[in-house]
Scaffold this motif. Structure first.
Motif, short mmCIF file in Angstrom:
data_model
loop_
_atom_site.label_atom_id
_atom_site.label_comp_id
_atom_site.label_asym_id
_atom_site.label_seq_id
_atom_site.Cartn_x
_atom_site.Cartn_y
_atom_site.Cartn_z
N TRP A 20 25.47 20.17 -26.35
CA TRP A 20 24.72 21.20 -25.63
C TRP A 20 25.57 21.81 -24.51
O TRP A 20 25.57 23.01 -24.30
N ILE A 30 19.41 22.20 -20.83
CA ILE A 30 19.63 20.86 -21.38
C ILE A 30 18.45 19.97 -21.04
O ILE A 30 17.95 19.21 -21.89
N ASN A 33 15.69 20.70 -23.38
CA ASN A 33 15.95 20.08 -24.67
C ASN A 33 15.66 18.58 -24.65
O ASN A 33 15.28 18.00 -25.67
#
Length: 121
Positions: A20, A30, A33
């Motif tokens: 990422w 991030i 995610n």
């Protein structure tokens, strides 16, 4: 997987984090995610060096790739890349508003004689 710091300490989790970061995602993206808040990610980065290092390594890879592409473009005659390179690598000569050159001047000793009615005081 989501939200558990233990997973992000595993090899699989660290590979995801590096990927990422290498893809250019921000820490906020991030964190999303990872299904955690950005503040939790910042805490984990401070607390768990593995998480911090994975993100750092991923970002370094991306930075090197961009640096190499910029350098290649500059060498191939891309004037925008050349200007960017020079303004950042040779700031003292190529920035938009260069500092004026300061010449060193030696101070000469000046002697002032004070007189009163023609006599030295």
């Amino acid at each position: 997987m989501a939200g558990k710091y233990e997973y992000w300490l595993s090899q699989e989790g660290q590979v995801l984090l590096q990927g990422w970061a290498r893809d250019g995602l921000t820490d906020e993206q991030i964190a999303k995610n990872m299904c955690i808040s950005p503040s939790t990610l910042y805490e984990w980065k401070k607390k768990y060096s593995e998480i911090s290092e994975s993100l750092k390594e991923g970002k370094e890879i991306a930075d090197y790739l961009v640096e190499n592409a910029l350098f290649k473009n500059a060498l191939e005659g891309n004037t925008t890349a050349q200007i960017f390179w020079l303004k950042n690598r040779k700031r003292d000569k190529w920035r938009d508003n260069p500092e004026p050159e300061m010449k060193e001047e030696k101070e000469e000793g000046i002697v002032i004689e004070l007189t009163r009615n023609g006599e030295k005081i």
